[in-house]
Design a protein around this motif. Structure first.
Motif, short mmCIF file in Angstrom:
data_model
loop_
_atom_site.label_atom_id
_atom_site.label_comp_id
_atom_site.label_asym_id
_atom_site.label_seq_id
_atom_site.Cartn_x
_atom_site.Cartn_y
_atom_site.Cartn_z
N LEU A 1 0.79 -1.23 0.00
CA LEU A 1 0.00 0.00 0.00
C LEU A 1 0.83 1.28 0.00
O LEU A 1 0.27 2.37 -0.12
CB LEU A 1 -0.94 0.00 1.21
N GLN A 2 2.15 1.19 0.09
CA GLN A 2 2.97 2.39 0.25
C GLN A 2 2.86 3.36 -0.93
O GLN A 2 2.98 4.58 -0.75
CB GLN A 2 4.43 2.03 0.52
N ASN A 3 2.66 2.91 -2.14
CA ASN A 3 2.57 3.80 -3.30
C ASN A 3 1.14 3.97 -3.81
O ASN A 3 0.92 4.57 -4.85
CB ASN A 3 3.45 3.30 -4.43
N ALA A 4 0.19 3.44 -3.08
CA ALA A 4 -1.21 3.57 -3.50
C ALA A 4 -1.65 5.03 -3.36
O ALA A 4 -1.36 5.67 -2.35
CB ALA A 4 -2.11 2.67 -2.66
N PRO A 5 -2.37 5.56 -4.37
CA PRO A 5 -2.83 6.94 -4.26
C PRO A 5 -3.80 7.13 -3.11
O PRO A 5 -3.86 8.19 -2.50
CB PRO A 5 -3.52 7.22 -5.59
N ASP A 6 -4.57 6.10 -2.78
CA ASP A 6 -5.54 6.18 -1.69
C ASP A 6 -5.76 4.78 -1.14
O ASP A 6 -5.90 3.81 -1.89
CB ASP A 6 -6.85 6.77 -2.20
N ALA A 7 -5.77 4.68 0.18
CA ALA A 7 -6.01 3.38 0.82
C ALA A 7 -6.88 3.60 2.04
O ALA A 7 -6.84 4.65 2.67
CB ALA A 7 -4.69 2.73 1.22
N ALA A 8 -7.68 2.60 2.35
CA ALA A 8 -8.53 2.65 3.54
C ALA A 8 -8.74 1.23 4.04
O ALA A 8 -8.96 0.31 3.24
CB ALA A 8 -9.88 3.30 3.20
N GLU A 9 -8.66 1.05 5.33
CA GLU A 9 -8.88 -0.25 5.97
C GLU A 9 -8.01 -1.35 5.34
O GLU A 9 -8.48 -2.44 5.01
CB GLU A 9 -10.36 -0.63 5.91
N ASN A 10 -6.74 -1.03 5.11
CA ASN A 10 -5.78 -1.97 4.54
C ASN A 10 -6.16 -2.48 3.15
O ASN A 10 -5.86 -3.61 2.78
CB ASN A 10 -5.55 -3.15 5.49
N ARG A 11 -6.80 -1.62 2.37
CA ARG A 11 -7.20 -1.97 1.00
C ARG A 11 -6.95 -0.78 0.09
O ARG A 11 -6.91 0.36 0.52
CB ARG A 11 -8.69 -2.32 0.95
N PHE A 12 -6.82 -1.06 -1.22
CA PHE A 12 -6.76 0.00 -2.20
C PHE A 12 -8.14 0.66 -2.25
O PHE A 12 -9.16 -0.02 -2.27
CB PHE A 12 -6.43 -0.53 -3.60
N ARG A 13 -8.16 1.98 -2.29
CA ARG A 13 -9.42 2.69 -2.41
C ARG A 13 -9.48 3.25 -3.82
O ARG A 13 -8.58 3.97 -4.26
CB ARG A 13 -9.49 3.80 -1.37
N VAL A 14 -10.56 2.92 -4.53
CA VAL A 14 -10.73 3.38 -5.91
C VAL A 14 -12.11 4.01 -6.05
O VAL A 14 -13.01 3.76 -5.25
CB VAL A 14 -10.57 2.22 -6.92
N THR A 15 -12.27 4.80 -7.11
CA THR A 15 -13.57 5.42 -7.34
C THR A 15 -14.55 4.38 -7.87
O THR A 15 -14.15 3.42 -8.55
CB THR A 15 -13.46 6.57 -8.34
N ALA A 16 -15.81 4.58 -7.58
CA ALA A 16 -16.84 3.67 -8.06
C ALA A 16 -16.95 3.79 -9.57
O ALA A 16 -16.90 4.88 -10.12
CB ALA A 16 -18.18 3.98 -7.40
N ILE A 17 -17.10 2.67 -10.25
CA ILE A 17 -17.22 2.71 -11.71
C ILE A 17 -18.62 2.32 -12.17
O ILE A 17 -18.94 2.46 -13.33
CB ILE A 17 -16.19 1.79 -12.38
N LEU A 18 -19.45 1.86 -11.28
CA LEU A 18 -20.79 1.42 -11.65
C LEU A 18 -21.84 2.46 -11.32
O LEU A 18 -23.03 2.24 -11.51
CB LEU A 18 -21.13 0.09 -10.98
N GLY A 19 -21.42 3.59 -10.78
CA GLY A 19 -22.37 4.64 -10.48
C GLY A 19 -23.13 4.46 -9.17
O GLY A 19 -24.10 5.13 -8.92
N GLU A 20 -22.69 3.54 -8.35
CA GLU A 20 -23.36 3.32 -7.08
C GLU A 20 -22.33 2.95 -6.03
O GLU A 20 -21.36 2.27 -6.29
CB GLU A 20 -24.42 2.23 -7.20
#
Length: 99
Positions: free
Chosen positions: A78-97
Motif C-alpha cells: 500500500l505504500q505507493n497507492a494513491p488512496d487506501a482505507a482499511e488496509n485496502r486500495f481505495r478506488v472510485t466507483a465505476i458502476l455509479g453506485e
C-alpha cells in the motif's frame, strides 16, 4: 470463371455497413477473387490422408516449477497507492453506485 463480382463486393459492403467507393470496389473485387482462387487450390490438395495441423512444429507448454517465496508486506503493497482505507486500495466507483 470469377466468382467475385463488383455487385457482390458492394452487397458485402452494405452487409458490413462499409461505404465503398467505386475504386475500392474494383480493387477489392480483384483481391477477393485471388483469395477465393487460392482457397480453391488448397481445397484441391486437402485430402483425408493429410493430417490437419495448426502449427508445423509440435509445441508444448513449458511451466516453471512453482516455488514459494517471500511476499510483500501489507505496508509495502500500500505504500505507493494513491488512496487506501482499511488496509485496502481505495478506488472510485465505476458502476455509479456506492457499495
Amino acid at each position: 470463371m470469377s466468382e467475385i463480382t463488383p455487385d457482390l463486393v458492394r452487397h458485402l459492403g452494405v452487409l458490413a455497413r462499409i461505404q465503398l467507393s467505386d475504386e475500392e470496389v474494383e480493387r477489392l473485387t480483384g483481391q477477393l477473387d485471388v483469395i477465393v482462387d487460392n482457397i480453391a487450390k488448397v481445397s484441391e490438395v486437402a485430402t483425408p490422408d493429410v493430417v490437419a495441423t495448426s502449427h508445423p512444429i509440435p509445441l508444448q507448454n513449458v511451466f516453471r516449477t512453482d516455488v514459494p517465496s517471500d511476499v510483500l508486506s501489507l505496508d509495502q503493497v500500500l505504500q505507493n497507492a494513491p488512496d487506501a482505507a482499511e488496509n485496502r486500495f481505495r478506488v472510485t466507483a465505476i458502476l455509479g453506485e456506492e457499495q
